[in-house]
Scaffold this motif. Structure first.
Motif, mmCIF file in Angstrom:
data_model
loop_
_atom_site.group_PDB
_atom_site.id
_atom_site.type_symbol
_atom_site.label_atom_id
_atom_site.label_comp_id
_atom_site.label_asym_id
_atom_site.label_seq_id
_atom_site.Cartn_x
_atom_site.Cartn_y
_atom_site.Cartn_z
ATOM 1 N N LEU A 141 -58.752 -56.558 -66.135
ATOM 2 C CA LEU A 141 -59.063 -55.190 -65.738
ATOM 3 C C LEU A 141 -57.851 -54.290 -65.888
ATOM 4 N N GLU A 142 -56.691 -54.849 -65.540
ATOM 5 C CA GLU A 142 -55.472 -54.070 -65.711
ATOM 6 C C GLU A 142 -55.244 -53.745 -67.175
ATOM 7 N N HIS A 193 -68.220 -71.263 -69.230
ATOM 8 C CA HIS A 193 -67.569 -71.836 -70.409
ATOM 9 C C HIS A 193 -66.307 -72.593 -70.081
ATOM 10 N N PHE A 194 -65.556 -72.128 -69.074
ATOM 11 C CA PHE A 194 -64.254 -72.744 -68.823
ATOM 12 C C PHE A 194 -64.190 -73.473 -67.503
ATOM 13 N N LYS A 195 -65.303 -73.459 -66.748
ATOM 14 C CA LYS A 195 -65.356 -74.118 -65.465
ATOM 15 C C LYS A 195 -64.216 -73.691 -64.557
ATOM 16 N N MET A 196 -63.916 -72.417 -64.581
ATOM 17 C CA MET A 196 -62.820 -71.939 -63.736
ATOM 18 C C MET A 196 -63.257 -71.869 -62.291
ATOM 19 N N SER A 197 -62.312 -72.026 -61.410
ATOM 20 C CA SER A 197 -62.626 -71.899 -59.988
ATOM 21 C C SER A 197 -62.662 -70.434 -59.629
ATOM 22 N N LYS A 198 -63.127 -70.174 -58.433
ATOM 23 C CA LYS A 198 -63.245 -68.794 -57.975
ATOM 24 C C LYS A 198 -61.904 -68.080 -58.037
ATOM 25 N N LYS A 199 -60.892 -68.782 -57.576
ATOM 26 C CA LYS A 199 -59.565 -68.175 -57.530
ATOM 27 C C LYS A 199 -59.079 -67.857 -58.935
ATOM 28 N N GLU A 200 -59.281 -68.839 -59.835
ATOM 29 C CA GLU A 200 -58.822 -68.640 -61.218
ATOM 30 C C GLU A 200 -59.561 -67.467 -61.853
ATOM 31 N N CYS A 201 -60.849 -67.390 -61.612
ATOM 32 C CA CYS A 201 -61.638 -66.284 -62.161
ATOM 33 C C CYS A 201 -61.077 -64.953 -61.690
ATOM 34 N N ARG A 202 -60.826 -64.905 -60.408
ATOM 35 C CA ARG A 202 -60.356 -63.652 -59.832
ATOM 36 C C ARG A 202 -59.042 -63.221 -60.468
ATOM 37 N N GLU A 203 -58.155 -64.187 -60.624
ATOM 38 C CA GLU A 203 -56.865 -63.873 -61.251
ATOM 39 C C GLU A 203 -57.054 -63.311 -62.640
ATOM 40 N N ILE A 208 -77.473 -54.680 -60.036
ATOM 41 C CA ILE A 208 -77.412 -55.162 -58.663
ATOM 42 C C ILE A 208 -76.500 -56.373 -58.484
ATOM 43 N N LEU A 209 -75.651 -56.616 -59.473
ATOM 44 C CA LEU A 209 -74.637 -57.664 -59.301
ATOM 45 C C LEU A 209 -73.274 -56.995 -59.361
ATOM 46 N N THR A 210 -72.331 -57.549 -58.618
ATOM 47 C CA THR A 210 -71.005 -56.914 -58.604
ATOM 48 C C THR A 210 -70.289 -57.110 -59.934
ATOM 49 N N ILE A 211 -69.318 -56.236 -60.166
ATOM 50 C CA ILE A 211 -68.506 -56.331 -61.381
ATOM 51 C C ILE A 211 -67.839 -57.699 -61.430
ATOM 52 N N GLY A 212 -67.284 -58.054 -60.304
ATOM 53 C CA GLY A 212 -66.568 -59.319 -60.243
ATOM 54 C C GLY A 212 -67.470 -60.490 -60.620
ATOM 55 N N TYR A 213 -68.686 -60.496 -60.093
ATOM 56 C CA TYR A 213 -69.616 -61.571 -60.393
ATOM 57 C C TYR A 213 -69.911 -61.638 -61.876
ATOM 58 N N GLN A 214 -70.205 -60.464 -62.444
ATOM 59 C CA GLN A 214 -70.593 -60.445 -63.847
ATOM 60 C C GLN A 214 -69.439 -60.847 -64.757
ATOM 61 N N MET A 215 -68.220 -60.508 -64.318
ATOM 62 C CA MET A 215 -67.081 -60.895 -65.143
ATOM 63 C C MET A 215 -66.808 -62.386 -65.039
ATOM 64 N N SER A 216 -67.101 -62.934 -63.890
ATOM 65 C CA SER A 216 -66.768 -64.345 -63.690
ATOM 66 C C SER A 216 -67.792 -65.298 -64.281
ATOM 67 N N GLU A 217 -68.992 -64.807 -64.482
ATOM 68 C CA GLU A 217 -70.069 -65.685 -64.953
ATOM 69 C C GLU A 217 -69.686 -66.508 -66.168
#
Lengths: 585, 307, 355
Positions: free
Chosen positions: C154-155, C138-148, C124-133
Motif C-alpha cells: 500500500l505504501e 497462493h503463498f500460505k502466508m500467515s495473518k501477520k505476514e499478509c498484513r506486513e 462488503i469485504l475489507t480492503i485488507g481481506y481482499q488483499m490477503s486472499e
C-alpha cells in the motif's frame, strides 16, 4: 425445447396425482346435491355393502343403508364376542378433548370425565345401575330421596368416599363463586337455584348428611327420572381438599386428579392425548379388565379415519356416514337422546300465522334429506322430543304415542293459499340461519330448495360460526334457525320447557298461556303416568301450533375394531369401558 | 448503535401496544361471547356468575384498564376456555410442542433451500437446475394440507412407515416437518438461486477469479455474502411464521401447538388467550424484524444505523 | 530475453441465443520481459475478450476455437481443430483443462486490474481481506505476514494511512484511491505479468496521470511486464513501448510507439489519431475533432473482407471481398491493409484514383 415440455408435463402429472390422492383419501366428502331426488354422487358410497342384519328396535328403512341401534353394548357383526382375552389389555381410541376433566367443567362428552368419576348411579353398558350408592328410597310424594352409600367405595388414592363428599361437591357446584356453567342440572334440588343466584345460603339447600353413609336430598318438585339425573356428570363428586388446595387446574395433572371411578388419570398431554389406568381402589375393580386406556384428540375426521384404518386407534368417534359405509361391518350407530329442529319466529309478520308455519313444516321430505345427507343414520322426526326418549314405566319410545302431523305437499300448498300467499306470491324472503358444517349447510339447502319448489317461497341462507350464530339467533336475527339439543336423560321436559313464554331460550317467541299452565302443572305432578300424559299433551300443543318445525334425530356413529369386546354406550352417547376387554387375535 | 436499538425497542413496544388495543376491541366486537356456545344449557344465574368471575360483565373501558394494569405487572390473565389455567402457561405449553417441530423445520428448510438454490445457481440450464426448479414449483403450488394428507395417506396408511399423528417418536416428526418446510424450501430455493446468480454475474467475482481463488471461496464468500441481503429479508419473517406454528399442520397431525391454540381461541372467543397469543406473535415478528435489520448491518457495512 | 506471453492466432467465440458471436477472429502477439504493450481498440474490438480468453476467465458460453498460448515458456493450450466440425463438448473439455492450468498462475504470476474499482472490488469485504486472499491462497502466508506485505504494498502504491485502509471498505475510499488499491492488490504477489484492462477509464483526468505514473514506477521497482488495454491513445502514448491496434477482432496494425504515432499506415489508426485531441500541436483555434463515421461490424456475421471497409475513407472494391494480409513494413511495424501492399502503395503514392 423438447426437454422443457417433458418437464412441464411431468410436473403437471405429479400435481394431478397429488390432487387425486387427496380426493381418494379424504373420508368426509359429502357432495350431495340440494335436490332430494338426485342419486348420491360421492365415490365411496358406490362401493357400500348391504345393511347389516343386527336385531334392533328400529326398522331398517328401505332407502337407507345404515342400521341404527339403541344404547347398550357397542358391537358389530364382526366383534369377537366370547373370544379369549389378549395378553395386553390396552385400548387406544379417539375423542374430542376437553378443557378440563373436572366433571362440572367438562364441556364435551362427559365420557372423558366419567371414566374417572362415578355418581350415585351410573350407566353400565347402556343400563342405569347403582353406582356409589347402595340403595335409594323415594318418598311417596316424590320429593325426598334417601340415599344409602356403599361401604366399600374409595378414591383413587385410597381415601374413603363419603356422603359428605357428594354434599360438598354439589354445593361447590352451586356456589356462585364457582361459576359453574351447568348448574341447571342441580336445580331440581330444593333452593339450588336460589343459592346459585346468590339469594340464599348453602345451608338452605335441600341436602342433608346425617352420617357419612347417608345423603338425604329434598327436591323442589317431583322429577320424572331423578335417578337418571343422579348419574350425570354435574352430580359426580370431587375431593374437597384437592380442589381447595390446588385450585381450578387440579384435574389437569395426574398427581392431583383424584377420582372415584373405574379408571384414573395416568398421563395428560393437552392437545394430544390422555391416558387412563385401572383404579385399584374401585369397588368393582376385579370386574374391570382393561389395564390402560389411551384416548387421542384427533379432531380432523379424515385423519381419524386414517388412524383407524392404520390400526393406531381401535374406536373412532368422529365418524361420518360415508366412513361407516366404507366399513359397514365395523360401524355401530346409536340413536342418541338428541333432536334437531327449526325454531320459527312466531312474532314475525308472516310467520305469526299458524297456517304458514304448518305449510312450511309439511312441505319438505325429511326422509329424503336424511338419506341424502346422512345416508340414513339419522332418522326423521315429527316432534322435537327424541324418539329414543322412553316412557319410564312402559318403556315405550316417545313416538309410539302418536304423530301430530304428516308431510303433505298438496295440503301445505292449500294452507299457504288460505293464508293469503297462493304459490308463495307476495311472500317475503325468509332468513334461514344455520351454523358452519358441511352437513348443516346441506340440510339448509335441501329444505329451502324444497320450499322453493313446493311452495314458491324464497329463503336466504346465512351460515355463521357457532358463537356468532348462537348470539344472532338469540337476538332474533333469523326468521328460521336451526336448533339442536342433546339431553342427558329421559325427560321430555328439557325440550318442552324451552317454549314457556319469556324463557330466555325461547327463540321461537312462542307464547301460549295454556301451554305455560300445563307445563307448571306437569312439573308439580308426582304421579308418573299422569305426568307423562301431560307431557304428551304439551307436545301435541306445541306441534299443533307448529311453534317449531321438527327435523330429525341425530345419531352417534362409531367405528369399532372387532377386537374390542364389551364396550358400552349410554343413551347420551358416552362410552364406558367398565366391562370391556381386548380379544386375542 | 445503542441509541438505535433503544429507538427500535421503543417503537416496537408502541406497535405492540396499538396491536393489543386493537385486538382487545375487535375481538369483543365479534358477535358471540366466550360462553354463548353453551347458552342454551345455562340458566341466567349461571351465566351471570360466569361473567362475573372473569369480569366480562364490566363495561369495556373498565375491562381494558384492568387488563392493561395486569399486563404491566406481567400477568396475562386466566384463560376463559381452560378454567383456572393461566394464559402464560397455555402459551408455554403450546410453544414447547411447536418449537421442537419448527426448529427442525427451520433447519431443514435452510439446509435444503440453500442446497438446492446453490446447486441450481452453479449449474444453470442443466438437469440439476431444472430439478431444483421443479421441486420449487411443486412446493409453492401445493398447499400444506394437501401435502399433509398426501403424505399421511402414502407413508402412514399405505406403507405403514410412520405414525399417523403425534410427536411421540423421531419418526413422527418426518411428515409434519415436510409439510411445514416444503413451502419455505420452495421459496428459498428460488431466492437463493436468483440472488446467487445475480452476485456471480458481478464484476468482483471476475476479479476474484482473476486472483486465482478456489471456487469454494468465490461462491461461498464473495458471491454468497452479497447474495445474503435479499435472503435475510425473506428468512427472518419465514422463521417468525414457522414459529407461529401452522394451524393446519398441527391440527392434522394432532400436535398441541400454538397454531392450534390461536385458531381455537378465536372460535371459542377466549379473549384472554387470544390477546396473549397476539402479544406473543407481535413480539415475535418485531423481534425477528429487529434481528434481520441487525443482520443487514453486519453483512453489509454500507448499511448504517439511522440516527 | 524469453517471451512472457505468446499468443498465436487466437480465435474466440460465444454461443448465444441469437447465434454464434466471434469477437476475436485472429489475434497474435508476443510480450517480452519488462515490456509494456498497449492494445488499443474501441468497444467491441475484442481487446478485453482476448485477454480474458488467455486468462481462462471466459463466461460459460465462451470458448476458444483455435489458438496457441504460451506463458513464461509453458504451453497453456494449443487448440487446432481439424476441419470445420468440432463439437462444443471437445472444446468444453479443453477449456476445463486450460482453465485449471491458468488458475495456478492467476493471482500469482499474473495479476489483473480492471476498469471500475467500485464494481470490481467486493463492496462488503475489507480492503485488507481482499488483499490477503491471494497471498493466503497462493503463498500460505500467515495473518501477520499478509498484513506486513499489504502495508508495504500500500505504501508503494502511494496510499496514505495504510493501516487504517486495511480495515476500511471500498466505499469509504475515493475513486483514485480505490484504483491504487486495485493495483496494489494485483502486484502484491510480485507477478511477472500485469494485465490492465482500461485502468483509467473510470477516473477523471487528473487522477489518470497519477495512476499511470504509479504503474510505471511499480514496473520499474518490481520488473513486471504490462499489457495495457485501452481505447484511449493518449494513455498508451506515455507508457507503451509497443502498440497493437485491434478492430473487429483482428489486428489492424502493430508497431512501436513512435511508428504508430508518427508513421501509421492503417486508415483506422489514422482515424483514431485524428479523433483524439492533439496535445503536441500548437492549439489552433477551433481545431475540429474528426470522428470516424459509422459503427463497428456485426460480430454475428463477420464481414468476409476487411473489417474496416464500411468506414474506410480509402476503401477499394477488393477490400469488401478479400481480407488483406498482415504485411511487415519494418521489423517491428506491420499493417493489415491492401494499401500497405507495395503494389498498391506505389499507385497511391502517385495520387491515383481508388480503383
Amino acid at each position: 425445447m423438447k426437454r422443457k415440455n417433458l418437464l412441464k408435463t411431468t410436473v403437471y402429472l405429479l400435481l394431478a396425482l397429488c390432487l387425486l390422492l387427496t380426493a381418494c383419501s379424504s373420508g368426509t366428502e359429502t357432495p350431495s346435491t340440494t335436490a332430494p331426488d338426485s342419486t348420491d354422487s360421492s365415490a365411496p358410497a358406490a362401493t357400500a355393502a348391504p345393511a347389516e342384519q343386527e336385531g334392533t328396535e328400529e326398522e331398517a328403512t328401505t332407502t337407507s343403508q345404515l342400521v341404527v341401534s339403541p344404547a347398550g353394548v357397542v358391537q358389530t357383526s364382526t366383534t369377537m364376542t366370547g373370544a379369549p382375552q389378549a395378553e395386553e389389555q390396552r385400548l387406544v381410541y379417539n375423542n374430542i378433548e376437553s378443557s378440563s376433566y373436572d366433571p362440572i367443567r367438562n364441556e364435551n362428552m362427559d365420557e372423558l370425565s366419567s371414566h374417572m368419576f362415578e355418581g350415585l348411579t351410573c350407566w353400565t353398558q347402556g343400563e342405569l345401575t347403582m353406582g356409589q350408592a347402595e340403595s335409594i328410597d323415594v318418598s311417596e310424594d316424590g320429593l325426598t330421596y334417601t340415599v344409602t352409600m356403599r361401604d366399600d367405595i374409595y378414591w383413587s388414592d385410597g381415601e374413603p368416599v363419603t356422603a359428605y363428599d357428594f354434599e360438598w361437591s354439589w354445593l361447590r357446584h352451586l356456589d356462585p363463586a364457582t361459576a359453574g356453567k351447568y348448574t341447571r342440572m342441580l336445580y331440581p334440588i330444593k333452593n339450588a337455584q336460589a343459592y346459585n343466584a346468590g339469594e340464599c345460603t348453602a345451608d338452605e339447600v335441600g341436602l342433608e348428611c346425617p352420617d357419612e353413609r347417608t345423603l338425604i336430598i329434598t327436591l323442589e318438585a317431583p322429577q320424572l327420572v331423578f335417578t337418571e339425573i343422579l348419574a350425570m356428570r354435574e352430580y359426580m363428586p370431587v375431593r374437597q381438599d384437592i380442589v381447595e388446595t390446588y385450585g381450578e387446574t387440579w384435574s389437569l395433572d395426574p398427581e392431583t386428579c383424584i377420582g372415584n371411578g373405574p379408571f384414573k388419570m395416568k398421563e395428560l398431554i393437552p392437545g394430544e392425548k390422555i391416558v387412563y389406568e385401572k383404579n385399584p381402589y374401585y369397588y368393582d375393580a376385579d370386574q374391570v379388565i382393561l389395564e390402560e386406556i389411551e384416548c387421542r384428540f384427533i379432531t380432523d375426521p379424515s385423519v381419524e379415519l386414517m388412524s383407524y384404518e392404520a390400526g393406531e386407534i381401535k374406536i373412532a368417534t368422529q365418524v361420518s356416514a360415508e366412513s361407516c359405509l366404507l366399513h359397514p361391518d365395523q360401524s355401530y350407530i346409536i340413536q342418541r337422546l338428541s333432536s334437531m329442529w327449526l325454531v320459527v319466529d312466531c312474532e314475525d309478520d308472516v310467520l305469526s300465522d299458524v297456517r304458514v308455519r304448518k305449510a312450511l313444516a309439511m312441505s319438505f321430505d325429511r326422509q329424503a334429506i336424511c338419506d341424502a345427507v346422512f345416508k340414513g343414520a339419522e332418522q326423521p322426526s315429527y316432534t322435537i322430543i327424541p324418539n329414543g326418549m322412553k316412557d319410564p314405566i312402559t318403556g315405550e319410545p316417545w313416538s309410539a304415542y302418536g304423530q301430530y302431523f304428516e308431510e303433505n305437499v298438496a295440503e301445505a300448498q292449500a294452507l299457504l293459499a288460505e293464508a293469503g300467499y297462493p304459490n308463495g306470491e307476495g311472500f317475503p324472503t325468509l332468513i334461514f340461519g344455520t351454523s358452519t358444517s358441511t352437513e348443516n349447510e346441506q340440510v339448509a339447502q335441501a329444505i329451502t330448495a324444497m320450499w322453493k319448489a313446493n311452495l314458491g317461497i324464497n329463503c336466504e341462507i346465512k351460515v355463521e360460526d357457532s358463537a356468532s350464530f348462537i348470539a344472532h339467533r338469540q337476538e332474533g336475527a333469523f326468521d328460521i334457525a336451526r336448533w339442536t339439543n342433546t339431553g342427558g336423560y329421559n325427560d321430555p321436559t328439557n325440550y318442552l320447557a324451552y317454549y314457556e313464554s319469556d324463557q330466555p331460550n325461547n327463540d321461537s317467541h312462542y307464547s301460549n298461556p295454556e301451554y305455560d299452565a300445563l307445563l307448571h302443572q306437569a312439573n308439580a305432578e308426582a304421579d308418573i303416568p299422569t305426568r307423562m300424559e301431560m307431557l304428551h299433551q304439551l307436545d301435541e300443543m306445541l306441534i299443533t301450533d307448529m311453534a317449531v318445525i321438527p327435523l330429525y334425530n341425530p345419531a352417534q356413529k362409531y367405528l369399532i375394531d372387532p377386537s374390542v369386546v364389551g364396550a358400552g354406550v349410554s343413551p347420551a352417547g358416552s362410552l364406558d369401558f367398565k366391562r370391556a376387554y381386548i380379544a386375542a387375535e | 448503535m445503542v441509541k438505535y436499538l433503544m429507538k427500535r425497542i421503543l417503537m416496537s413496544l408502541l406497535t405492540l401496544f396499538v396491536l393489543i388495543t386493537v385486538t382487545f376491541v375487535m375481538v369483543r366486537l365479534v358477535p358471540g361471547g366466550p360462553f354463548d356456545a353453551d347458552i342454551a344449557e345455562m340458566t341466567p344465574e349461571a351465566y351471570a356468575n360466569l361473567m362475573a368471575r372473569y369480569g366480562i360483565d364490566q363495561p369495556l373501558p373498565v375491562q381494558y384498564k384492568m387488563y392493561m394494569q395486569n399486563l404491566f405487572k406481567g400477568d396475562l390473565g386466566e384463560s376463559l376456555q381452560y378454567t383456572g389455567v393461566e394464559v402464560a402457561e397455555l402459551i408455554g405449553r403450546g410453544l414447547s410442542a411447536t418449537l421442537s417441530l419448527t426448529f427442525i423445520a427451520v433447519l431443514v428448510a435452510l439446509i435444503i433451500g440453500f442446497g438446492l438454490g446453490i446447486a441450481a445457481a452453479l449449474m444453470p440450464n442443466t438437469w440439476v437446475d431444472r430439478l431444483c426448479m421443479a421441486i420449487s414449483t411443486i412446493g409453492i403450488s401445493l398447499p400444506n394440507y394437501v401435502v399433509a394428507i398426501g403424505l399421511m395417506y402414502l407413508l402412514a396408511l399405505k406403507l405403514s412407515l410412520l405414525p399417523v399423528t403425534g410427536l411421540s417418536s423421531p419418526a413422527a416428526y418426518v411428515m409434519p416437518v415436510i409439510a411445514l418446510a416444503l413451502n419455505p424450501i420452495a421459496n428459498l430455493t428460488k431466492l437463493v438461486k436468483t440472488s446467487l446468480i445475480d452476485a456471480l454475474n458481478q464484476d468482483y467475482v471476475t476479479m476474484a477469479k482473476s486472483k486465482g481463488l478456489s471456487q469454494v471461496k468465490i461462491v461461498g464468500i464473495h458471491a454468497m455474502k452479497n447474495a445474503l441481503l435479499p435472503i435475510v429479508s425473506y428468512v427472518a419473517p419465514m422463521i417468525a411464521n414457522l414459529l407461529i406454528g401452522s394451524f393446519v399442520v398441527e391440527n392434522m397431525f394432532t400436535i398441541p401447538g400454538i397454531g392450534t391454540m390461536l385458531a381455537t381461541s378465536i372460535t371459542n372467543r377466549d379473549y384472554t388467550t387470544l390477546s396473549g397469543m397476539i402479544i406473543f406473535y407481535g413480539a415475535g415478528v418485531l423481534v425477528f424484524a429487529l434481528l434481520a435489520d441487525l443482520a443487514y448491518v453486519f453483512i453489509d457495512p454500507r448499511v448504517k444505523f439511522e440516527d | 530475453m524469453a517471451n512472457i506471453l505468446e499468443i498465436e492466432h487466437l480465435k474466440t467465440f460465444f454461443v448465444t441465443d441469437q447465434g454464434v458471436v466471434k469477437p476475436v477472429r485472429d489475434v497474435s502477439l508476443t510480450l517480452g520481459e519488462g515490456e509494456v504493450l498497449g492494445i488499443v481498440g474501441e468497444s467491441g474490438s475484442g481487446k478485453s475478450v482476448t485477454m480474458l480468453s488467455v486468462m481462462g476467465l471466459l463466461a460459460r458460453n465462451g470458448y476458444v476455437g483455435q489458438g496457441r498460448v504460451t506463458f513464461d515458456g509453458q504451453e497453456i493450450f494449443n487448440i487446432q481443430p481439424e476441419g470445420e466440425d468440432v463439437t462444443i463438448k471437445q472444446l468444453k473439455q479443453e477449456k476445463k483443462a486450460y482453465e485449471a492450468k491458468m488458475r495456478k498462475y492467476r493471482g500469482k504470476e499474473v495479476g489483473m486490474i480492471f476498469q471500475d474499482p467500485m464494481t470490481y472490488l467486493n463492496p462488503i469485504l475489507t480492503i485488507g481481506y481482499q488483499m490477503s486472499e491471494g497471498l493466503k491462497a497462493h503463498f500460505k502466508m500467515s495473518k501477520k505476514e499478509c498484513r506486513e506485505r499489504n502495508l508495504r504494498i500500500l505504501e508503494l502504491a502511494g496510499i496514505t494511512n495504510p493501516k487504517r485502509r486495511l480495515s476500511q471498505y471500498p466505499f469509504q475510499l475515493s475513486g483514485g484511491m480505490r484504483q491504487r488499491v486495485m493495483i496494489a492488490q494485483a502486484i502484491s504477489s510480485y507477478p511477472k505479468l500485469l494485465i490492465a484492462d482500461e485502468p483509467t477509464t473510470a477516473l477523471d483526468v487528473t487522477i489518470q496521470a497519477q495512476i499511470l505514473d504509479l504503474m510505471q514506477a511499480l514496473k520499474n521497482k518490481i520488473g513486471t511486464s504490462i499489457i495495457l488495454i485501452t481505447h484511449d491513445l493518449g494513455v498508451v502514448a506515455s507508457m507503451c513501448s509497443r502498440i497493437i491496434i485491434l478492430y473487429g477482432g483482428q489486428i489492424m496494425e502493430q508497431g512501436t510507439s513512435r511508428e504508430i504515432f508518427y508513421q501509421s499506415k492503417h486508415p483506422y489508426t489514422e482515424g483514431l489519431l485524428q479523433s483524439v485531441a492533439n496535445y503536441d500541436e500548437e492549439a489552433d483555434e477551433s481545431k475540429k475533432l474528426v470522428p470516424i463515421e459509422g459503427t463497428p461490424p456485426d460480430l454475428l456475421k463477420p464481414p468476409a473482407g476487411c473489417a474496416f471497409v464500411d468506414r474506410c475513407k480509402y476503401a477499394m472494391k477488393i477490400c469488401k471481398t478479400h481480407e488483406p494480409e498482415m504485411r511487415q513494413i519494418s521489423p517491428t511495424h506491420a499493417c493489415k491493409c491492401f494499401r500497405c501492399y507495395p503494389e498498391v502503395e506505389s499507385l497511391t503514392k502517385g495520387g491515383a484514383a481508388n480503383d
